[in-house]
Each structure stands twice: as C-alpha cells, then as structure tokens.
Design an enzyme around this catalytic site. Sequence first.
Site, PDB file in Angstrom:
ATOM      1  N   GLU A 149       0.870  -1.296   0.125  1.00 52.02           N
ATOM      2  CA  GLU A 149       0.067   0.112  -0.123  1.00 52.02           C
ATOM      3  C   GLU A 149       0.854   1.311  -0.052  1.00 52.02           C
ATOM      4  O   GLU A 149       1.693   1.366   0.894  1.00 52.02           O
ATOM      5  CB  GLU A 149      -0.860  -0.041   1.207  1.00 52.02           C
ATOM      6  CG  GLU A 149      -1.587   1.238   1.473  1.00 52.02           C
ATOM      7  CD  GLU A 149      -2.548   1.554   0.286  1.00 52.02           C
ATOM      8  OE1 GLU A 149      -3.394   0.608  -0.194  1.00 52.02           O
ATOM      9  OE2 GLU A 149      -2.527   3.021  -0.065  1.00 52.02           O
ATOM     10  N   GLY A 199      -6.902   0.949   4.024  1.00 54.89           N
ATOM     11  CA  GLY A 199      -8.534   1.545   4.116  1.00 54.89           C
ATOM     12  C   GLY A 199      -8.950   1.825   2.810  1.00 54.89           C
ATOM     13  O   GLY A 199      -9.962   1.929   2.618  1.00 54.89           O
ATOM     14  N   ALA A 219       3.826   0.036  -6.107  1.00 58.33           N
ATOM     15  CA  ALA A 219       4.219  -1.139  -6.812  1.00 58.33           C
ATOM     16  C   ALA A 219       4.269  -1.012  -8.245  1.00 58.33           C
ATOM     17  O   ALA A 219       3.574  -0.721  -8.798  1.00 58.33           O
ATOM     18  CB  ALA A 219       3.264  -2.470  -6.504  1.00 58.33           C
ATOM     19  N   ASP A 241     -12.638  -1.158  -7.272  1.00 61.14           N
ATOM     20  CA  ASP A 241     -12.919   0.119  -8.114  1.00 61.14           C
ATOM     21  C   ASP A 241     -11.906  -0.121  -9.508  1.00 61.14           C
ATOM     22  O   ASP A 241     -12.645   0.202 -10.423  1.00 61.14           O
ATOM     23  CB  ASP A 241     -12.384   1.196  -7.449  1.00 61.14           C
ATOM     24  CG  ASP A 241     -13.390   1.475  -6.528  1.00 61.14           C
ATOM     25  OD1 ASP A 241     -14.350   0.785  -6.197  1.00 61.14           O
ATOM     26  OD2 ASP A 241     -13.223   2.635  -5.825  1.00 61.14           O
ATOM     27  N   HIS A 287     -44.604  -5.823  11.877  1.00 55.09           N
ATOM     28  CA  HIS A 287     -45.491  -4.789  11.750  1.00 55.09           C
ATOM     29  C   HIS A 287     -44.971  -3.922  13.085  1.00 55.09           C
ATOM     30  O   HIS A 287     -45.087  -4.478  14.113  1.00 55.09           O
ATOM     31  CB  HIS A 287     -46.843  -5.185  11.879  1.00 55.09           C
ATOM     32  CG  HIS A 287     -47.805  -3.755  11.968  1.00 55.09           C
ATOM     33  ND1 HIS A 287     -48.043  -2.969  10.768  1.00 55.09           N
ATOM     34  CD2 HIS A 287     -48.452  -3.334  12.969  1.00 55.09           C
ATOM     35  CE1 HIS A 287     -48.947  -2.095  11.236  1.00 55.09           C
ATOM     36  NE2 HIS A 287     -49.242  -2.254  12.501  1.00 55.09           N
TER      37      HIS A 287
END
Lengths: 464, 464
Positions: free
Chosen positions: A35, A40, A116, A305, A439
Amino acid sequence: MKTRKHDLIVVGGGAGGTATALRAAQLGGKVALIEKNHLGGFCMNRGCIPFSHMAIASDYLHKISTLAREMGIEAGSPKLNLSVLNRRQDELIKGMREGIRGLLTKSSVNLISGDAQFVEPHTVIVAGQEFTAENIVIAIGSKWASPRFEGRFRDRVFDGDYVLSLRKVSETLLIYSDNPFSLQAAQFLARNGATVYLVTTKRRLLYWESKTISSRITKILREQGIHVLTGTSVASCANKRNGLEVTVVSNGKEKAIVVDKLIYMKKVADFEELGLDRIGLQADDYLKVNERMETSVRGVYAVGDVAAPEQLHYSHLASAGGLVAAQNCMGRTSYLDHRSLPRILYTTPQIACIGLSPKDAKARGYKILTGMAPLNMNPFGMIMFQVYGLIELIADKDYGEILGINMIGDEVCEMAGEAVLAIQLEATVDDLASALFPHPTLSESLSEAARDCLGATLYIPQSG
Amino acid sequence: MKTRKHDLIVVGGGAGGTATALRAAQLGGKVALIEKNHLGGFCMNRGCIPFSHMAIASDYLHKISTLAREMGIEAGSPKLNLSVLNRRQDELIKGMREGIRGLLTKSSVNLISGDAQFVEPHTVIVAGQEFTAENIVIAIGSKWASPRFEGRFRDRVFDGDYVLSLRKVSETLLIYSDNPFSLQAAQFLARNGATVYLVTTKRRLLYWESKTISSRITKILREQGIHVLTGTSVASCANKRNGLEVTVVSNGKEKAIVVDKLIYMKKVADFEELGLDRIGLQADDYLKVNERMETSVRGVYAVGDVAAPEQLHYSHLASAGGLVAAQNCMGRTSYLDHRSLPRILYTTPQIACIGLSPKDAKARGYKILTGMAPLNMNPFGMIMFQVYGLIELIADKDYGEILGINMIGDEVCEMAGEAVLAIQLEATVDDLASALFPHPTLSESLSEAARDCLGATLYIPQSG
C-alpha cells in the site's frame, strides 16, 4: 537484488485488497500486501465512510427540523458544527485504519509500504525490492480525477475531498459529476447553507438506475432547493472578479453561471504507475475480469474499483471480489455473482437498488411483472413521514422470480439486505407476498409490492 | 328475526380481522365484519402504532442528546412537548382508521357495529340481529387486563393506556409487567423525566428470548437509570399520604416501594362476552388453533391475539393468520408457518428476534452452531455509535440451516426482514457468509456472524 517470495501479492490496501489478504491468510497463504498510502483505501479514507458519516449528520439535522419537530421535539434552530463533525470523522477513520492494520498483522500478512510496479506477471518491485508470487491481485482502487477544463480557475476548482474538510459553507457551489456520491454531497452542502448547482452530463441523475428512483430523488433534491441540471456539460471556467464563471452547455446552448467554487467529482482507476503494459494488460477506464476475478493474464487478478465502472465503485463489491480472488488463488473454486449487488446511497431519503431496473430486465429478454408500494401508505411510513418513499419490484413473468428491487425511503440501506437475500436465494413474488415481515416496519411494503405484481394488493390501491 | 347470510363472518376489526375480511373479499367472498369499538383494533388504537410512534419520538430525543451531539449538531436541551406528540398520534390513528374503513367499504365488506355473541357455530347475534355463515373467524384481539391487587389504590393504578395520554411526567412510576411493550414504556417515561421501576415476575426481561438479548437490554435499561427488578411480584398496594406504597416480593422477601403511580401492563384475550361455551369452545388464556387457523370446532377459526400467548401479540402474526384463515375459508389450502415470525421492539436500541433462541433450538434436538457479531466492530456501527449492538446467529450444525437470528441495535426492526427471509427461504450459514450486503451498513454483520458460526471471521475476533 534479493527477491522475496509469497503465495500471493496484493497490490492495494483498501476494501478489496484487505479482504483478499485476510481471506488468503485465513486459508493458509503467505501473503504480502503493498500500500502506497493509508490502509483502508478510498472508501475508508475519502469515500463511503466519511461521506456516509457526513450524510447521517446531515440527515439528523434535517430530521430535527422536520419529523422530530412534528412529533413535538423542541430543539431550537439546530446547527451543525463542522469542526466537531470533521474531528469525529478523522478519529473514526484513524481508528478504522488501526483496526485494519491490527487485523492484517494478526493474520501475519506482510505489510509493505510503497508504490508497486510490475516487472513481469509474477513479480512486482517496490522501492527497489522485488517481490514474487504465483498470483498477484491488483486492488489499487480509484481516485478523484483531476479537472481538465479550459480556462483559468486557480483556487476555484476542487475535487470531492473538498466536501470532507469544510470549515464554513455560505457559498454558491457547482458540483459537476455523474458520480452517485454527488447527491449526498449536494444535500450536505445545501443543508449547511450553500446554494448548490448539481450538474450532470447524463439525461438524468443516477442514469443507470430505474427511472422511478431517478425521478423521485430529482424531485426531492429540487424541493430541497438544489438546482439540478441534467444533460449539461461544463465547457469552460474563468476566474472573474465576482467569482468563477462557469460556461455550461445544454442542448447545444451555452449559459454562464457564476459560482464561488466548482467541485468536480469523477472517480478514475488509479493504475497509472503500475506498469500494466509490461505484463500485456490493457485498460481503458477499468480492468476487465471474469467471474473468478481473473484478468486476461494468467495469475493476475483484479478486484474493486480498478475492475469496475465508476457507478459500481462500491466497497462491498470490492471485498466480495477480494474473497473470490483469494479463494481462487488459494486453490479453491469461487465465483462472484453480481445479480444481488446492492447500490445504496445515504441521501435523505436513502436509496437502495438491487438487481435489474425494468428497462434492463426487458433488455435481457425477460417478460416482466412490476409492482409498486408507496411508503406513505405504509403505517410505519406514516409515522416516519415517508412522503416520497417507494418500493418498486420487478419479477420474471414466467417463473415469478424476483429480478430487481428498487427502494427510496428512510432506512432502505438496511432494508437492502432483504433485497440482496431475496435475489440471491431466488425468491419469488409469492415468497415475498407471504413473508412474515414485522409490523410496523417499512419492510411490510415489500409484501405489498409483491402483491401488486400479482394483481392482488391488500392495503393499497393496485398500481398501473 | 330475519337472519342475514354471508360466506364468512369475521368478529373483530383489528389487524387480524381486517386482513381476513379483505383477503376473503378479494377471493370473491361475501363477508361481514363485526366490530364493537374502533376499527384497527388494539394494535392501531392502543398498541404497536401509538407505542412505536412514542418510541420513535423518544429515540430522537435520545439521539439528539447523544449521537447527533457527538457529530457536532448543536440543538440546545431538547424537550418533548407531550401534547404535540399526543395530537400527532391521535391524528395518525384517526387517519389509519379511516383508511381501514375505506378499504373494507371498497371491498364490499359488510361492516357491522356491535358486540357479537355465538348462538351456534355458524351463527352470531349482534344487537338482536342474527348473522349466519359457513365459516366464522374469531379475531377479537386482546385488551389490557384489570389489576387485581389487594389493598386500596384508587386513582393510583393504571393500565398501559396511561402511557399514551401523558400530559406531564415528573413522577415515580412502577411498571408491573411481563409484556414486551413495558420496555418501550419504561424508556419513554424515564427519558421524559420519570423515575421508573420496571418489575417483572420472570427471572429476566423478555424471558422467552435469547439470554444474550435479555442481558444486553437489561444492562442498557439500568444504565439509562431504570430500576429493573426481575423475579419480583407485587403483593399489595396501599394508598398512603405520600403516595402509593407497593409491597413487592422477591425470593420470599418483602420490600416496600413508594411511588406516585403503578402501571399494570398485562394483555389478555377479549373473549368474555362472545359465548364460546355455547359452541363448545374452551379457552384458558387463548384459543388453540392448528396451522390452518382452525379451532377445535369445525368452521370456526381464530386469528391474532385471541389465538396467541401474550408474548406473541404481534399484529403481523394476526394479519398473516388472517390471510391463511381467509384462504382456507374460501376453499384454498393455506398454512401458517411460524418459523420465521419476527418479534420486534422499538426500544433504544431496537430489538428483533426471529426463529429460535439457542436454548429453544437445543430443546428441539438440534445440534447447533452459534455466531456473534458485535455491532461496535462494524464500520457503520462505529459511525452510529452502536456500543451494545449485537447480532447472534443460530444454525443447525448438520445442514448449516439458519434457525434463529437475534439482533439488538439501531434499525434492526427493518433488518428483521432479512432474518425473516433467511429463515423462510431456508438459507444456510454459507449463504449468509457470502451474501453481498452493502457497505457501510449494520447488515454486513450478518455475514460476519455467519462466518463466526463457521469459525472463519474476517474482520472481528472469533467468538466463544
């Protein structure tokens, strides 16, 4: 240069990458996670977490002045202290980041900080160090795109991050976006005092969803004072003495709108520096994968993504893809079933769409039944003042199988789970019509929408 | 005396009776519905509708002072104006009653006002007029029981109606009840300034539910300042100069508590004047029915509170039973499946229990798996400050089928629908573990609880 070997390398520590790494480690894999920024990813640091936090606060502000007041709660003229909100947001995010770090560490995932770059399909290099593995999962996520308008607009044009670090709102703001988050941002800014233009190039807001949902939320936004301009693009911007002059084009006609700031909210995949060309992978907007989450290069997977169009940048899709990728990398056989993917929004009221819109269902060759249940005729909806709330249900005419459930109303983001299960478990309209929903809840309207499909509503007039 | 003939007579116009009449009329039946009081029955007029309305207001009052304040919403010291709340409540109920009347009229149901008494199994008499039908459905519902204490307590002892017409709360109140509504009432009264004792004869609150849920809600009520006394009964009451002296007994020991008022909340079936003995029906607390909703007398059905123990006085059970009874009366074959019946409460936080508790599952001979997911470790739970929130999942060890889902937390009354469908559609722990629940929502914890059952949590430590 010494090469470090793992069973699996995950590039990106967002929702998709984290799920991949944790699941692979759980299955006994030796995993490295790379990362370059915060753990996150976009969702936790700049996306769904802070945006839904903001939206929930915004919703309370709205409810205190509307429903709660109607119920007799006297709370003066409530105001939102943005610095308190932003501090809580930052603390939440910090805590969640630490939580993810703790989980990865406890699972013996090798955490590597840096950028990376692919050397070949089984090897990446990070800060001069080579890492190799039989499988590599690309989970680098997305980022806000930089605006590319003509003209001068220094200090007047921002991306979505602007919304998350507001100190004061008393401006005229133009949001230029086809992204679903833009609806939450527009409501938040308007409710805190801004004059807001919401400009989309598409014919309608949330253009990929059912027309019923699009038209209801557009009407609601307009009633809340937001200027919604559809089918409109920004041609150019120019800094003027009195603000930013934005030239918009709609139906070939130009118009100038003067605002304080323009917020450009478009998300793009973040693969610029990854060196995809070195492994023969091509991507326009995003990487194409099969239902095992494999790219066209053997041993290279992609999740989240980076492997989805902008309107499907959902972190639950990323983490579900991560689990599938991890399982396949670790020798199991696993497939991602998109049919029950929920698209949710913490607008006021909330939106949740699962499965197919009527148009999409027809395009796939289904003969369909549709059913509607307005929430203002639901007893709990009356208590909760659900003026515009609605459930729309789409089912296959031949077998009665539920194909799509679209909802707008309070708490439909939690009700989305019902729709997810209904579609995943291949429920029929008969199943929903006879379900024992409690309900008083909004969920009861799912049964009524199903009965509407069957031409046999009990408590509301038959639609259509 | 002229006798009027119908296909079906429904005695009682509450949730159960209305559903029966509407469905039977929809299937072509000529239906009479007899109601001695207001349409809508206990639920709409004095039960779930006003109690949940009150609870929602109470929850907003709580949230404005806690979560909303933490988020930066400045709203002073909010107060609940009880006369505004009660007026809104009365208007809602009035509108709903009119809605039900409109539905029944539109369906050509013959509405008869008065007390019904059985003459024989196919005949009832109302104000001197005889009505006959092949099938009669008893749906007379329940009422608050009158207190039967020793001693003098005039103007000091009330039933649950007291809570719904408050003008001012600054008293010390003792609620004596094993009824689930008592928890909502206690929170509402305490939050509006009363000192509250909640006294139950049972070993624990909600004694029929999972211990996990009981113990969490008891802890929450106590932290909110409510004096919860379990395993305690009221021996006698006496009016004194300084208030009502209530003598309670716990473990054989007597203790006196002086309060302003005692609220006795116990619901009993309302069949006193129906003349059940004339048709050979016997009932202790409630009428026994089979899964077709038939009593032991051919052609006589019973649905709703009159056919259920107090802890199952839920109007969704009544209306579901009504649909089944109507279908059977009209020549179809229909069964009520209790397995997925949800028991919900609009406490703060809400409670929703579906299916079996661990103890009940074991008692039925299942080998079980249990899974837990605390909502304070769920990202949306962190945003929503779900300190005590929890999902507990019970599954069959052999087949993985979900047997029970128990939840405590905000919005779990809507999430209950997911649990209903999971159990109705015979979902397995694998189905839930891989479900595409949206992020960020509390529903995601259903997957994590399922993974906990499987010994493979991803984002929380393994329980137990």
